[in-house]
Design a protein around this motif. Sequence first.
Motif, PDB file in Angstrom:
ATOM      1  N   PHE A  13       0.882  -1.167   0.000  1.00 13.01           N
ATOM      2  CA  PHE A  13       0.000   0.000   0.000  1.00 13.01           C
ATOM      3  C   PHE A  13       0.919   1.216   0.000  1.00 13.01           C
ATOM      4  CE2 PHE A  13      -2.497  -3.248   2.268  1.00 13.01           C
ATOM      5  CZ  PHE A  13      -3.614  -3.277   1.458  1.00 13.01           C
ATOM      6  N   PHE A  16       4.209   1.220   2.054  1.00  9.45           N
ATOM      7  CA  PHE A  16       4.122   0.185   3.082  1.00  9.45           C
ATOM      8  C   PHE A  16       3.866  -1.188   2.464  1.00  9.45           C
ATOM      9  CE2 PHE A  16       1.508  -2.380   5.934  1.00  9.45           C
ATOM     10  CZ  PHE A  16       2.359  -2.474   7.022  1.00  9.45           C
ATOM     11  N   ALA A  18       2.552  -4.726   2.961  1.00  9.47           N
ATOM     12  CA  ALA A  18       1.726  -5.512   3.881  1.00  9.47           C
ATOM     13  C   ALA A  18       2.009  -6.997   3.758  1.00  9.47           C
ATOM     14  CB  ALA A  18       0.248  -5.234   3.634  1.00  9.47           C
ATOM     15  N   ALA A  37      -0.301 -11.804  14.772  1.00  3.29           N
ATOM     16  CA  ALA A  37      -0.630 -10.615  15.544  1.00  3.29           C
ATOM     17  C   ALA A  37      -1.432  -9.642  14.686  1.00  3.29           C
ATOM     18  CB  ALA A  37       0.650  -9.962  16.045  1.00  3.29           C
ATOM     19  N   SER A  38      -2.083  -8.713  15.341  1.00  3.54           N
ATOM     20  CA  SER A  38      -2.876  -7.708  14.646  1.00  3.54           C
ATOM     21  C   SER A  38      -2.002  -6.913  13.664  1.00  3.54           C
ATOM     22  CB  SER A  38      -3.490  -6.767  15.683  1.00  3.54           C
ATOM     23  OG  SER A  38      -4.361  -5.889  15.054  1.00  3.54           O
ATOM     24  N   GLY A  39      -2.481  -6.756  12.447  1.00  2.00           N
ATOM     25  CA  GLY A  39      -1.765  -5.950  11.461  1.00  2.00           C
ATOM     26  C   GLY A  39      -0.712  -6.711  10.681  1.00  2.00           C
ATOM     27  N   CYS A  40      -0.681  -8.056  10.793  1.00  2.00           N
ATOM     28  CA  CYS A  40       0.384  -8.797  10.111  1.00  2.00           C
ATOM     29  C   CYS A  40       0.006  -9.155   8.678  1.00  2.00           C
ATOM     30  CB  CYS A  40       0.742 -10.049  10.892  1.00  2.00           C
ATOM     31  SG  CYS A  40      -0.543 -11.293  10.848  1.00  2.00           S
ATOM     32  N   GLY A  41      -1.222  -8.860   8.266  1.00  2.00           N
ATOM     33  CA  GLY A  41      -1.574  -9.057   6.861  1.00  2.00           C
ATOM     34  C   GLY A  41      -2.549 -10.188   6.593  1.00  2.00           C
ATOM     35  N   LYS A  42      -3.203 -10.693   7.625  1.00  2.00           N
ATOM     36  CA  LYS A  42      -4.125 -11.826   7.434  1.00  2.00           C
ATOM     37  C   LYS A  42      -5.308 -11.428   6.562  1.00  2.00           C
ATOM     38  CE  LYS A  42      -4.846 -12.108  11.888  1.00  2.00           C
ATOM     39  NZ  LYS A  42      -4.043 -11.005  12.388  1.00  2.00           N
ATOM     40  N   THR A  43      -5.940 -10.322   6.916  1.00  2.00           N
ATOM     41  CA  THR A  43      -7.096  -9.869   6.146  1.00  2.00           C
ATOM     42  C   THR A  43      -6.691  -9.549   4.713  1.00  2.00           C
ATOM     43  OG1 THR A  43      -8.148  -8.999   8.130  1.00  2.00           O
ATOM     44  CG2 THR A  43      -8.907  -8.125   6.046  1.00  2.00           C
ATOM     45  N   THR A  44      -5.530  -8.918   4.560  1.00  2.00           N
ATOM     46  CA  THR A  44      -5.052  -8.571   3.224  1.00  2.00           C
ATOM     47  C   THR A  44      -4.904  -9.819   2.364  1.00  2.00           C
ATOM     48  OG1 THR A  44      -3.877  -6.730   4.229  1.00  2.00           O
ATOM     49  CG2 THR A  44      -3.245  -7.335   1.982  1.00  2.00           C
ATOM     50  N   GLN A  82     -14.557  -9.519   8.475  1.00  2.00           N
ATOM     51  CA  GLN A  82     -14.197  -9.233   9.862  1.00  2.00           C
ATOM     52  C   GLN A  82     -15.241  -8.324  10.522  1.00  2.00           C
ATOM     53  OE1 GLN A  82     -10.152  -7.890  10.182  1.00  2.00           O
ATOM     54  NE2 GLN A  82     -10.092  -8.164  12.371  1.00  2.00           N
ATOM     55  N   GLU A 159     -11.947 -14.041  11.238  1.00  2.00           N
ATOM     56  CA  GLU A 159     -12.353 -14.007  12.648  1.00  2.00           C
ATOM     57  C   GLU A 159     -13.861 -14.122  12.806  1.00  2.00           C
ATOM     58  OE1 GLU A 159     -10.350 -11.066  14.931  1.00  2.00           O
ATOM     59  OE2 GLU A 159      -8.741 -10.880  13.480  1.00  2.00           O
ATOM     60  N   HIS A 192      -7.491 -15.009  16.207  1.00  2.00           N
ATOM     61  CA  HIS A 192      -6.469 -14.620  17.183  1.00  2.00           C
ATOM     62  C   HIS A 192      -6.409 -15.620  18.318  1.00  2.00           C
ATOM     63  CE1 HIS A 192      -6.748 -10.184  15.937  1.00  2.00           C
ATOM     64  NE2 HIS A 192      -5.637 -10.705  15.479  1.00  2.00           N
TER      65      HIS A 192
HETATM   66  N1  LIG Z   1      -6.060  -0.073   2.229  1.00  2.00           N
HETATM   67  C1  LIG Z   1      -4.939  -0.007   2.959  1.00  2.00           C
HETATM   68  N2  LIG Z   1      -4.113   1.043   2.832  1.00  2.00           N
HETATM   69  C2  LIG Z   1      -2.972   1.110   3.545  1.00  2.00           C
HETATM   70  N3  LIG Z   1      -2.575   0.194   4.440  1.00  2.00           N
HETATM   71  C3  LIG Z   1      -3.368  -0.869   4.616  1.00  2.00           C
HETATM   72  C4  LIG Z   1      -4.588  -1.030   3.894  1.00  2.00           C
HETATM   73  N4  LIG Z   1      -5.159  -2.187   4.272  1.00  2.00           N
HETATM   74  C5  LIG Z   1      -4.324  -2.724   5.194  1.00  2.00           C
HETATM   75  N5  LIG Z   1      -3.245  -1.941   5.394  1.00  2.00           N
HETATM   76  C6  LIG Z   1      -2.128  -2.225   6.302  1.00  2.00           C
HETATM   77  O1  LIG Z   1      -1.676  -3.519   6.019  1.00  2.00           O
HETATM   78  C7  LIG Z   1      -1.340  -4.208   7.210  1.00  2.00           C
HETATM   79  C8  LIG Z   1      -2.077  -5.522   7.266  1.00  2.00           C
HETATM   80  O2  LIG Z   1      -3.450  -5.285   7.426  1.00  2.00           O
HETATM   81  P1  LIG Z   1      -4.477  -6.445   7.648  1.00  2.00           P
HETATM   82  O3  LIG Z   1      -5.822  -5.845   7.701  1.00  2.00           O
HETATM   83  O4  LIG Z   1      -4.256  -7.496   6.636  1.00  2.00           O
HETATM   84  O5  LIG Z   1      -4.080  -6.967   9.095  1.00  2.00           O
HETATM   85  P2  LIG Z   1      -4.686  -8.178   9.917  1.00  2.00           P
HETATM   86  O6  LIG Z   1      -3.599  -9.191  10.034  1.00  2.00           O
HETATM   87  O7  LIG Z   1      -5.967  -8.611   9.323  1.00  2.00           O
HETATM   88  O8  LIG Z   1      -4.926  -7.515  11.339  1.00  2.00           O
HETATM   89  P3  LIG Z   1      -6.122  -7.750  12.374  1.00  2.00           P
HETATM   90  O9  LIG Z   1      -5.817  -9.011  13.086  1.00  2.00           O
HETATM   91  O10 LIG Z   1      -6.008  -6.576  13.273  1.00  2.00           O
HETATM   92  O11 LIG Z   1      -7.391  -7.790  11.613  1.00  2.00           O
HETATM   93  C9  LIG Z   1      -1.694  -3.281   8.351  1.00  2.00           C
HETATM   94  O12 LIG Z   1      -0.493  -2.723   8.846  1.00  2.00           O
HETATM   95  C10 LIG Z   1      -2.558  -2.237   7.737  1.00  2.00           C
HETATM   96  O13 LIG Z   1      -2.339  -1.004   8.351  1.00  2.00           O
END
Ligand SMILES: Nc1ncnc2c1ncn2[C@@H]1O[C@H](COP(=O)(O)OP(=O)(O)OP(=O)(O)O)[C@@H](O)[C@H]1O
Lengths: 348, 277
Positions: A13, A16, A18, A37-44, A82, A159, A192
Amino acid sequence: MAEIQIKGVAKSFGAFTALHSVDMTISDREFMVLLGASGCGKTTLLRIIAGLETPTKGEVWIGGRRVDHLPPKERGIAMVFQNYAVFPHLTVFENIAFGLRMQKMPQAEVQRRVHRCAELMHIEQLLKRYSGQLSGGQRQRVAVARALAMEPEVILMDEPLSNLDALLRLEMRSELKGVLAESKTTAIYVTHDQVEAMSLADRISVMNGGHIVQSADPVEVYRNPAARFVAGFIGNPPMNFLPAEKVGSGRYRVAGTDVAGPDTDTRIDYAIRPEDLTLAEPGQGLAATIRVVEPLGAHTLVTCDVDGASFRAVIDSDSRVNPGDRLSLAPMADRVRWFDKETGLSVQ
Amino acid sequence: MSDTATVAPSVRKAGRWVFVSGIVLLCVWTLLPIYLLMVNALSTPEEVNGFPKSFIPSFDLSSLRFFLEFEGVLNALWNSIRVAVVTMILSIGFGAPAGYALSRFDFPGKEVFRFLVVMTRAFPLPLLALPLAVMFLRVGLDDSVLGLALVHTTLALPFAVLITYSLFSGIPFELEEAAFTLGCTRFQAFRKVVLPLAAPGIAASAVFAFVISWNEVFAAAVLTIKNRTLTAFLMQSLDWSPLHLKFAGAAALVLPALIFIFAVRKYLFAMWGIANR
Ligand SMILES: Nc1ncnc2c1ncn2[C@@H]1O[C@H](COP(=O)(O)OP(=O)(O)OP(=O)(O)O)[C@@H](O)[C@H]1O
Ligand SMILES: [Mg+2]
C-alpha cells in the motif's frame, strides 16, 4: 476440487509492504487456520484470495485455475468479513438468501438452505429482523450463515466467531468444523484465538509482519516452532527463553547449568515450554526464585527469576509454593529447543 | 449539575434570555414574511390594496383565482415544472455518478475535482447568463426548456454531487464487497445494495435540485422570452401587475418550495452523515 495455491503474492500500500512474497498451498478440503498478531496481513491475504484486492505481485490459483484477474464472483469463494458486512436494508432471511437469489435458485431450495444455515448458527428466531435489531454476535452469525448458504468450494473466514461468548463459540466451532468437513469445503480461517486455531486446524500458518513464518499441523507448530516468534506467539503462557553461552563443541552453559545443545557457531538461545519443566532436587536443573504464584485449578502457574530473567513454569497444583521460595526446575531434555539469536530461526 | 445551578444563577438566566430571544428573532425573521405573504394571498384584492391591513386572512380565494386565470400564468407554471423536472433529472443523472466516483475511487486529481465542483458556485450567474444567452442563440437552445434546465443544472449540480458524495461515503464499501463475493457484478451490487440504502437521500437531493430550479429567476429572465417560467413571468410583470397578483404569485412560488424542503429536511440536516437505517 478446490486447491488454493498462492505463488509469490506480495502487496504494497504505497510505501508500506503488507505482504512480502507469500507462498502457500492449501489442499482440497483442508482447514487452514491463519494465525498472527494484529496488522500482520491476514485480512489482506484473504482479500487477495477473494479478489477484493489486487496483489502487487504474484499469482493466485484456485482449483487449478489462475484467478488473480477474475472478479470475486467467478472464483467460487464465499467470505465472512471481519466487520460482518450484513446488509442493513434486508432482513436476516434475505441476507442469508442474497447469494442464492443471485444464482436464481428456486424459492423452495432457498428456503431450505436458509433455514438449515440459520439453524446451524442458532439464529432461526431472528430471520425476520433487520441488522439494526441484532447484537454484534448475532450479526456475526448471520454473516457466517450467509457464506455457508452459498455452499462454496472455498470459504474464507475472517475471525468469524470473535464476538461470541466462550460457550457459544465452543459450540459454533465444532458445528462449523462438522459442516465444512461434510460439505468438503476448503477453508481458510483467520483467528487470534490459539485454542480455536489448535482445535479447528488441519494446518496452522503463522504470519508475522507480512511473512508466513511456519505452516504445519497444530502439534508440530506447538512442539517444534520454526522460529522464536512462533514459540513466543503460540502457547499460553508462551515459551521461556534463556541466553546460552557456548562452552565447548555442542556444550552450553545456561543459567549456571551445563546443557548439551546443537553443534553450531552461531549464537543461540535456549527455550523450553512452561509445562515441560518438573520439580527437581536442589542442585539439579535450573535454580529459580518464585515471584508470583497463580493457581489455575488443574495446575499452578509460577513466574520465577532464573538467572535474572523472567521464567514461567506450570507445576502440579498440589505443590505448596509461595513467593520467595527457591525451586529447582528440571527441563525435559527432549523438549528443549534452540533459536538463533540473530535470525530467530530454530536451530537443530 | 448542582454547582452550575448555584454558581451564577443570574448569568444562567441571562444566557437563557439571550438564547430564547435569539430563537424568537430567527423565527420572526423567517416566518413573518411568509405569514404576511400568505395573509395577503388569501385576502380579497380590495383588502390587499386597502390600507388598514388585517393580520388575519379572510380566506378569500379570489386573489388566487384571479392569478390562475391571469393570461400566461398557467403556461409559466407549466414551464417552471418542466424546467425543474429536467433540472432534477440532469443533476441527479450526472451528480449521483460523480458523487459515487468521488466516494469510492481514488483517482489522480480527485481533490482538484472536488474543489472545482464547489468552484462552479463562485461564478456569479449574471457573468454566465449573458455569454450563455449568446451561445444558446447560436445553437438554437434559446428560449427552450432544455436550455434553461441546463443552466439550472450547473447551479444544482454541485449540491447534487456533494450530497450524494456524503451519502455514498456513509455506506460502507465493505457491503458492496460482500455483494461481490455473493455473486454480484459492480453494477448489480450498486443496484441491490447501495441504491436501496441511498434512495431516500438521492430523492432528497433530487427535490433540492427541483427547488433550486423552481426558485431561480435571473437566468430564467435572461434566457427565456416566450416560454417564461413562473419566476421570470412574475418578475417581468412586476411593474404593471396589481398587488394582489404579486402576492398570489409569490405564494404559488413559495409554497411548493417550502413543502418540498420540509419533506426532505432530514437529509439536508444530515447531509454529512448517513441518515437511513
Ligand atoms: N487499504 C490499505 N491502505 C494502507 N494500508 C493498509 C490497507 N489495508 C491494510 N493496510 C495495512 O496492512 C497491514 C495488514 O493489514 P491487515 O488488515 O491485513 O491486518 P490483519 O492481520 O488482518 O490484522 P487484524 O488481526 O487486526 O485484523 C496493516 O499494517 C494495515 O495497516
Ligand atoms: Mg484482519
